[in-house]
Design a protein around this motif. Sequence first.
Motif, PDB file in Angstrom:
ATOM      1  N   ILE A   1      31.879  13.745  84.285  1.00  0.00           N
ATOM      2  CA  ILE A   1      32.868  14.673  84.852  1.00  0.00           C
ATOM      3  C   ILE A   1      32.316  16.089  84.779  1.00  0.00           C
ATOM      4  CG2 ILE A   1      35.169  15.677  84.561  1.00  0.00           C
ATOM      5  CD1 ILE A   1      36.056  12.912  83.485  1.00  0.00           C
ATOM      6  N   GLU A   2      32.354  16.775  85.903  1.00  0.00           N
ATOM      7  CA  GLU A   2      31.825  18.138  86.007  1.00  0.00           C
ATOM      8  C   GLU A   2      32.965  19.128  86.237  1.00  0.00           C
ATOM      9  OE1 GLU A   2      28.844  20.697  88.941  1.00  0.00           O
ATOM     10  OE2 GLU A   2      29.161  18.562  89.299  1.00  0.00           O
ATOM     11  N   LEU A   3      33.051  20.133  85.394  1.00  0.00           N
ATOM     12  CA  LEU A   3      34.056  21.187  85.546  1.00  0.00           C
ATOM     13  C   LEU A   3      33.545  22.204  86.560  1.00  0.00           C
ATOM     14  CD1 LEU A   3      36.672  22.623  84.626  1.00  0.00           C
ATOM     15  CD2 LEU A   3      35.313  23.713  82.831  1.00  0.00           C
ATOM     16  N   LEU A   4      34.261  22.352  87.664  1.00  0.00           N
ATOM     17  CA  LEU A   4      33.881  23.313  88.691  1.00  0.00           C
ATOM     18  C   LEU A   4      34.563  24.660  88.473  1.00  0.00           C
ATOM     19  CD1 LEU A   4      34.099  21.036  91.861  1.00  0.00           C
ATOM     20  CD2 LEU A   4      32.077  21.581  90.465  1.00  0.00           C
ATOM     21  N   ARG A   5      35.825  24.595  88.025  1.00  0.00           N
ATOM     22  CA  ARG A   5      36.599  25.840  87.894  1.00  0.00           C
ATOM     23  C   ARG A   5      37.763  25.608  86.950  1.00  0.00           C
ATOM     24  NH1 ARG A   5      41.120  27.725  90.561  1.00  0.00           N
ATOM     25  NH2 ARG A   5      41.240  25.839  91.811  1.00  0.00           N
ATOM     26  N   ALA A   6      38.043  26.603  86.118  1.00  0.00           N
ATOM     27  CA  ALA A   6      39.244  26.592  85.272  1.00  0.00           C
ATOM     28  C   ALA A   6      39.608  28.041  84.991  1.00  0.00           C
ATOM     29  CB  ALA A   6      39.001  25.833  83.974  1.00  0.00           C
ATOM     30  N   GLU A   7      40.608  28.530  85.701  1.00  0.00           N
ATOM     31  CA  GLU A   7      41.024  29.920  85.531  1.00  0.00           C
ATOM     32  C   GLU A   7      42.444  30.107  86.050  1.00  0.00           C
ATOM     33  OE1 GLU A   7      37.913  31.838  87.686  1.00  0.00           O
ATOM     34  OE2 GLU A   7      38.662  31.177  89.620  1.00  0.00           O
TER      35      GLU A   7
ATOM     36  N   GLY B   1      41.253   2.481  86.472  1.00  0.00           N
ATOM     37  CA  GLY B   1      42.415   3.310  86.147  1.00  0.00           C
ATOM     38  C   GLY B   1      42.197   4.198  84.931  1.00  0.00           C
ATOM     39  N   GLY B   2      41.453   3.716  83.951  1.00  0.00           N
ATOM     40  CA  GLY B   2      41.168   4.524  82.762  1.00  0.00           C
ATOM     41  C   GLY B   2      40.304   5.730  83.088  1.00  0.00           C
ATOM     42  N   VAL B   3      39.384   5.575  84.021  1.00  0.00           N
ATOM     43  CA  VAL B   3      38.554   6.698  84.470  1.00  0.00           C
ATOM     44  C   VAL B   3      39.428   7.705  85.208  1.00  0.00           C
ATOM     45  CG1 VAL B   3      36.605   7.383  85.941  1.00  0.00           C
ATOM     46  CG2 VAL B   3      36.466   5.290  84.560  1.00  0.00           C
ATOM     47  N   THR B   4      40.328   7.195  86.038  1.00  0.00           N
ATOM     48  CA  THR B   4      41.259   8.067  86.762  1.00  0.00           C
ATOM     49  C   THR B   4      42.096   8.884  85.781  1.00  0.00           C
ATOM     50  OG1 THR B   4      41.418   6.390  88.509  1.00  0.00           O
ATOM     51  CG2 THR B   4      43.098   8.113  88.501  1.00  0.00           C
ATOM     52  N   MET B   5      42.629   8.218  84.757  1.00  0.00           N
ATOM     53  CA  MET B   5      43.467   8.917  83.782  1.00  0.00           C
ATOM     54  C   MET B   5      42.664   9.913  82.957  1.00  0.00           C
ATOM     55  SD  MET B   5      46.279   6.092  82.691  1.00  0.00           S
ATOM     56  CE  MET B   5      47.322   7.311  81.904  1.00  0.00           C
ATOM     57  N   ALA B   6      41.427   9.571  82.621  1.00  0.00           N
ATOM     58  CA  ALA B   6      40.580  10.516  81.888  1.00  0.00           C
ATOM     59  C   ALA B   6      40.324  11.756  82.738  1.00  0.00           C
ATOM     60  CB  ALA B   6      39.267   9.859  81.483  1.00  0.00           C
ATOM     61  N   LEU B   7      40.045  11.559  84.012  1.00  0.00           N
ATOM     62  CA  LEU B   7      39.810  12.675  84.927  1.00  0.00           C
ATOM     63  C   LEU B   7      41.047  13.562  85.029  1.00  0.00           C
ATOM     64  CD1 LEU B   7      37.723  13.881  86.875  1.00  0.00           C
ATOM     65  CD2 LEU B   7      38.517  12.267  88.609  1.00  0.00           C
ATOM     66  N   LEU B   8      42.218  12.946  85.138  1.00  0.00           N
ATOM     67  CA  LEU B   8      43.461  13.720  85.193  1.00  0.00           C
ATOM     68  C   LEU B   8      43.730  14.452  83.882  1.00  0.00           C
ATOM     69  CD1 LEU B   8      45.581  11.159  87.183  1.00  0.00           C
ATOM     70  CD2 LEU B   8      45.177  13.537  87.872  1.00  0.00           C
ATOM     71  N   ASP B   9      43.503  13.790  82.759  1.00  0.00           N
ATOM     72  CA  ASP B   9      43.717  14.410  81.452  1.00  0.00           C
ATOM     73  C   ASP B   9      42.861  15.668  81.296  1.00  0.00           C
ATOM     74  OD1 ASP B   9      44.878  14.387  78.761  1.00  0.00           O
ATOM     75  OD2 ASP B   9      42.864  13.857  78.079  1.00  0.00           O
ATOM     76  N   VAL B  10      41.616  15.588  81.720  1.00  0.00           N
ATOM     77  CA  VAL B  10      40.719  16.743  81.635  1.00  0.00           C
ATOM     78  C   VAL B  10      41.157  17.842  82.599  1.00  0.00           C
ATOM     79  CG1 VAL B  10      38.343  17.564  81.910  1.00  0.00           C
ATOM     80  CG2 VAL B  10      38.783  15.349  80.833  1.00  0.00           C
TER      81      VAL B  10
ATOM     82  N   ALA C   1      31.259  12.025  90.667  1.00  0.00           N
ATOM     83  CA  ALA C   1      30.604  11.136  91.622  1.00  0.00           C
ATOM     84  C   ALA C   1      30.635   9.739  91.020  1.00  0.00           C
ATOM     85  CB  ALA C   1      29.177  11.596  91.871  1.00  0.00           C
ATOM     86  N   LEU C   2      31.389   8.854  91.633  1.00  0.00           N
ATOM     87  CA  LEU C   2      31.537   7.514  91.085  1.00  0.00           C
ATOM     88  C   LEU C   2      30.242   6.724  91.161  1.00  0.00           C
ATOM     89  CD1 LEU C   2      35.030   6.389  92.432  1.00  0.00           C
ATOM     90  CD2 LEU C   2      34.457   7.347  90.202  1.00  0.00           C
ATOM     91  N   SER C   3      30.006   5.950  90.109  1.00  0.00           N
ATOM     92  CA  SER C   3      28.880   5.018  90.076  1.00  0.00           C
ATOM     93  C   SER C   3      29.417   3.683  89.559  1.00  0.00           C
ATOM     94  CB  SER C   3      27.767   5.558  89.172  1.00  0.00           C
ATOM     95  OG  SER C   3      28.188   5.568  87.820  1.00  0.00           O
ATOM     96  N   ALA C   4      28.551   2.705  89.432  1.00  0.00           N
ATOM     97  CA  ALA C   4      28.969   1.363  89.015  1.00  0.00           C
ATOM     98  C   ALA C   4      29.705   1.376  87.680  1.00  0.00           C
ATOM     99  CB  ALA C   4      27.750   0.440  88.945  1.00  0.00           C
ATOM    100  N   LYS C   5      29.341   2.273  86.757  1.00  0.00           N
ATOM    101  CA  LYS C   5      29.979   2.288  85.443  1.00  0.00           C
ATOM    102  C   LYS C   5      31.444   2.737  85.493  1.00  0.00           C
ATOM    103  CE  LYS C   5      28.461   6.921  84.024  1.00  0.00           C
ATOM    104  NZ  LYS C   5      27.596   7.656  83.110  1.00  0.00           N
ATOM    105  N   HIS C   6      31.868   3.350  86.590  1.00  0.00           N
ATOM    106  CA  HIS C   6      33.243   3.836  86.733  1.00  0.00           C
ATOM    107  C   HIS C   6      34.174   2.825  87.394  1.00  0.00           C
ATOM    108  CE1 HIS C   6      30.828   7.678  86.928  1.00  0.00           C
ATOM    109  NE2 HIS C   6      31.577   7.846  85.862  1.00  0.00           N
ATOM    110  N   LEU C   7      33.649   1.695  87.842  1.00  0.00           N
ATOM    111  CA  LEU C   7      34.413   0.787  88.691  1.00  0.00           C
ATOM    112  C   LEU C   7      35.016  -0.377  87.914  1.00  0.00           C
ATOM    113  CD1 LEU C   7      31.962   0.606  91.726  1.00  0.00           C
ATOM    114  CD2 LEU C   7      33.742   2.311  91.234  1.00  0.00           C
TER     115      LEU C   7
END
Length: 146
Positions: free
Chosen positions: A16-22, A45-54, A31-37
């Motif tokens: 997960i890459e932080l582009l902006r936080a302000e 779904g766990g990857v989705t929730m982690a992304l949302l949590d961050v 960028a999804l890869s095989a390990k995210h699927l």
Amino acid sequence: MSALSIQSGFIDHLGIELLRAEDGESELRLALSAKHLNSWEVMHGGVTMALLDVALSTASRSVAPEGTGVVTIEMKTSFMQPGSGEMRAFGRLLHRSTTMAYCEGEVRDTNGKLVAKAMGTFKYLRRLAVGRQVHEQRRPGEPSGD
């Protein structure tokens, strides 16, 4: 670029890459890869929730004093459709008090389609001492739970 950073081995592992936080808003990229699927070959779904949590937590941290972190108190996620390709997550602070932040966020795919939406509550905390031992806080004779 934001002055905030994400310092987490788990988040690094996911990529997960932080582009902006302000100003109470955040944007992240994954960028999804095989390990995210999952077994259906779409974003787990766990990857989705982690992304949302961050996304939500970095939005809340973006208006906090330096050295302040957040912990997730609760988060509700609704999944709209499968995610594939490059994901973008957006977080937005809705309201904050001295100790709490209330946020919303979403994940969109490469084509801008809504993949998931979340609302969450976060508690502001000062960073705890690294390496603090739980067993040192127990009373004599209290079981360790280890």
